[in-house]
Scaffold this active site. Sequence first.
Site, PDB file in Angstrom:
ATOM      1  N   THR A  37       0.974  -1.299  -0.099  1.00 44.54           N
ATOM      2  CA  THR A  37      -0.474   0.086  -0.219  1.00 44.54           C
ATOM      3  C   THR A  37       0.925   1.520   0.072  1.00 44.54           C
ATOM      4  O   THR A  37       2.014   1.530  -0.212  1.00 44.54           O
ATOM      5  CB  THR A  37      -0.869  -0.136   1.252  1.00 44.54           C
ATOM      6  OG1 THR A  37      -1.875   0.748   0.812  1.00 44.54           O
ATOM      7  CG2 THR A  37      -0.272   0.616   2.377  1.00 44.54           C
ATOM      8  N   LYS A  63       3.390   1.409  -4.082  1.00 46.65           N
ATOM      9  CA  LYS A  63       3.210   0.452  -4.997  1.00 46.65           C
ATOM     10  C   LYS A  63       3.627   0.776  -6.686  1.00 46.65           C
ATOM     11  O   LYS A  63       3.747  -0.479  -7.212  1.00 46.65           O
ATOM     12  CB  LYS A  63       1.512   0.930  -5.407  1.00 46.65           C
ATOM     13  CG  LYS A  63       0.273   0.631  -4.215  1.00 46.65           C
ATOM     14  CD  LYS A  63      -1.006   0.887  -4.294  1.00 46.65           C
ATOM     15  CE  LYS A  63      -1.980   0.438  -3.290  1.00 46.65           C
ATOM     16  NZ  LYS A  63      -3.410   0.807  -4.039  1.00 46.65           N
ATOM     17  N   ASP A  86      -6.439  -3.664  -7.397  1.00 48.49           N
ATOM     18  CA  ASP A  86      -7.359  -2.939  -6.946  1.00 48.49           C
ATOM     19  C   ASP A  86      -8.165  -2.489  -8.165  1.00 48.49           C
ATOM     20  O   ASP A  86      -9.261  -1.957  -7.707  1.00 48.49           O
ATOM     21  CB  ASP A  86      -6.241  -1.455  -7.186  1.00 48.49           C
ATOM     22  CG  ASP A  86      -5.637  -1.352  -5.478  1.00 48.49           C
ATOM     23  OD1 ASP A  86      -6.745  -1.842  -4.635  1.00 48.49           O
ATOM     24  OD2 ASP A  86      -4.617  -0.830  -5.762  1.00 48.49           O
ATOM     25  N   ALA A 103      -4.830   5.479  -7.220  1.00 52.58           N
ATOM     26  CA  ALA A 103      -5.725   4.586  -6.560  1.00 52.58           C
ATOM     27  C   ALA A 103      -7.001   5.270  -8.013  1.00 52.58           C
ATOM     28  O   ALA A 103      -7.645   4.668  -8.739  1.00 52.58           O
ATOM     29  CB  ALA A 103      -6.644   5.376  -5.717  1.00 52.58           C
ATOM     30  N   THR A 142      -5.986  19.485  -9.384  1.00 55.05           N
ATOM     31  CA  THR A 142      -4.443  19.230 -10.129  1.00 55.05           C
ATOM     32  C   THR A 142      -4.894  18.997 -12.187  1.00 55.05           C
ATOM     33  O   THR A 142      -4.342  17.841 -12.172  1.00 55.05           O
ATOM     34  CB  THR A 142      -3.189  18.706  -9.875  1.00 55.05           C
ATOM     35  OG1 THR A 142      -3.437  19.421  -8.202  1.00 55.05           O
ATOM     36  CG2 THR A 142      -1.989  19.856 -10.536  1.00 55.05           C
TER      37      THR A 142
HETATM   38  P1  NAP Z   1      -2.104  10.053  -4.118  1.00 61.40           P
HETATM   39  O1  NAP Z   1      -2.003   9.672  -4.870  1.00 61.40           O
HETATM   40  O2  NAP Z   1      -1.909  10.285  -2.964  1.00 61.40           O
HETATM   41  O3  NAP Z   1      -3.846  10.453  -4.933  1.00 61.40           O
HETATM   42  C1  NAP Z   1      -4.256  12.012  -3.687  1.00 61.40           C
HETATM   43  C2  NAP Z   1      -5.366  12.434  -5.403  1.00 61.40           C
HETATM   44  O4  NAP Z   1      -5.618  13.182  -4.279  1.00 61.40           O
HETATM   45  C3  NAP Z   1      -4.625  13.289  -6.172  1.00 61.40           C
HETATM   46  O5  NAP Z   1      -5.812  12.984  -7.363  1.00 61.40           O
HETATM   47  C4  NAP Z   1      -5.294  14.752  -5.651  1.00 61.40           C
HETATM   48  O6  NAP Z   1      -5.507  15.890  -6.219  1.00 61.40           O
HETATM   49  C5  NAP Z   1      -6.464  13.916  -4.881  1.00 61.40           C
HETATM   50  N1  NAP Z   1      -6.223  15.264  -3.764  1.00 61.40           N
HETATM   51  C6  NAP Z   1      -5.794  15.870  -1.916  1.00 61.40           C
HETATM   52  N2  NAP Z   1      -6.034  16.298  -1.682  1.00 61.40           N
HETATM   53  C7  NAP Z   1      -7.746  16.884  -2.525  1.00 61.40           C
HETATM   54  C8  NAP Z   1      -8.624  18.329  -2.014  1.00 61.40           C
HETATM   55  N3  NAP Z   1      -8.644  18.943  -1.195  1.00 61.40           N
HETATM   56  N4  NAP Z   1      -9.257  18.580  -3.200  1.00 61.40           N
HETATM   57  C9  NAP Z   1      -9.051  17.609  -4.233  1.00 61.40           C
HETATM   58  N5  NAP Z   1      -8.120  16.784  -4.874  1.00 61.40           N
HETATM   59  C10 NAP Z   1      -7.395  16.393  -3.152  1.00 61.40           C
HETATM   60  O7  NAP Z   1      -4.065   9.336  -3.010  1.00 61.40           O
HETATM   61  P2  NAP Z   1      -4.075   7.126  -4.311  1.00 61.40           P
HETATM   62  O8  NAP Z   1      -3.219   5.932  -3.534  1.00 61.40           O
HETATM   63  O9  NAP Z   1      -4.456   7.662  -5.636  1.00 61.40           O
HETATM   64  O10 NAP Z   1      -5.706   7.551  -2.604  1.00 61.40           O
HETATM   65  C11 NAP Z   1      -6.718   8.163  -2.590  1.00 61.40           C
HETATM   66  C12 NAP Z   1      -7.205   7.343  -2.300  1.00 61.40           C
HETATM   67  O11 NAP Z   1      -8.237   6.565  -2.437  1.00 61.40           O
HETATM   68  C13 NAP Z   1      -6.910   7.356  -0.701  1.00 61.40           C
HETATM   69  O12 NAP Z   1      -8.183   7.647   0.300  1.00 61.40           O
HETATM   70  C14 NAP Z   1      -6.815   5.762  -0.311  1.00 61.40           C
HETATM   71  O13 NAP Z   1      -7.478   5.086   1.154  1.00 61.40           O
HETATM   72  C15 NAP Z   1      -7.781   5.271  -1.091  1.00 61.40           C
HETATM   73  N6  NAP Z   1      -7.540   3.932  -1.392  1.00 61.40           N
HETATM   74  C16 NAP Z   1      -8.675   3.528  -1.742  1.00 61.40           C
HETATM   75  C17 NAP Z   1      -8.511   2.243  -1.724  1.00 61.40           C
HETATM   76  C18 NAP Z   1      -9.481   0.311  -0.904  1.00 61.40           C
HETATM   77  O14 NAP Z   1      -9.601  -0.223  -1.242  1.00 61.40           O
HETATM   78  N7  NAP Z   1     -10.778   1.418  -0.910  1.00 61.40           N
HETATM   79  C19 NAP Z   1      -7.865   1.343  -2.117  1.00 61.40           C
HETATM   80  C20 NAP Z   1      -6.381   2.342  -2.937  1.00 61.40           C
HETATM   81  C21 NAP Z   1      -7.064   3.941  -2.522  1.00 61.40           C
HETATM   82  P3  NAP Z   1      -4.176  16.370  -6.797  1.00 61.40           P
HETATM   83  O15 NAP Z   1      -3.570  15.816  -7.667  1.00 61.40           O
HETATM   84  O16 NAP Z   1      -3.889  17.603  -7.190  1.00 61.40           O
HETATM   85  O17 NAP Z   1      -2.798  16.407  -5.522  1.00 61.40           O
END
Ligand code: NAP
Length: 264
Positions: free
Chosen positions: A63, A67, A103, A129, A150
Amino acid sequence: MPRLAVLGHPVGHSRSPAMHNAALAELGLAGEWSYEAIDVSPADFERRVRAMEGEGFAGANVTVPHKGAALALADTLSETAREIGAANTLSFSAGEISADNTDAEGLLAALPGGSPRGLKALVLGAGGAARAVVWALLREAADVAVWNRTELRSQHLCEELGGEPVSAPDPAAYGLIVNSTSVGLAGEDPFEQLPLRRDGFAPGQVVVDMVYGDEPSPLLDAAAAAGAATVDGIEVLVRQGALSLREWTGREAPLEAMRAAARR
Ligand code: NAP
């Protein structure tokens, strides 16, 4: 006795150990298999993973933030992991590390009503994600639009994987909406941070929130109140975990036991 683990940093909050150990118990494998959480820093990740087979590990989930690194160190990659550019499942056998990404398939398995073929889908986010979600929906021939705070990142994602970047989407125009941003994780208001309105959902829509925590998702509460079908992040977590467990043990995972443990 084969060992399994989730590798993350931090990883203390992970529900995977409870979920997988409940599944192993339900399958009658608890005496043979075990699943633990291991906090490993990015600097130590490769060394730690390469030592695992020798320590009796058959596989590991990976995680945040590992990844991409998991993909890079593997000897063999599934087509899914290679195309998404990230791995969440590693298997160790005869000195070889193989990498997969469950995923994407997990998201599809969690959707009510089967394949999203032909559905207009709005994906929010352009991080790890979102990449798995966009890849999965495009493979099922959904019509995918991607919004990200962004914009440059959603443009790059769509250039690489497909889909249409959008800057001001009308949520009412989509049959499927997936929040794959991290908005909500730290209590942020999704209706302030995302292009969604609290009263903007309707029956017939499916709304997925990948974010999960101890509190109910305000996004899903509003969607359910409007009569939309909802899928929470725990269900997606359970489905990806079930697919990983099947890869390691060759057994169908007991979904109900996994859900109960993950929600506790
Ligand atoms: P990541 O790579 O850090 O990406 C974060 C994303 O959220 C980016 O698109 C970012 O936009 C956006 N973001 C963050 N703060 C924001 C705000 N205040 N307003 C608008 N957009 C915002 O994270 P990730 O790995 O993709 O994970 C994202 C979420 O999915 C996490 O909460 C994670 O726990 C969850 N997840 C769940 C599962 C599941 O099995 N349920 C699996 C994977 C992930 P910018 O590009 O503009 O920064």
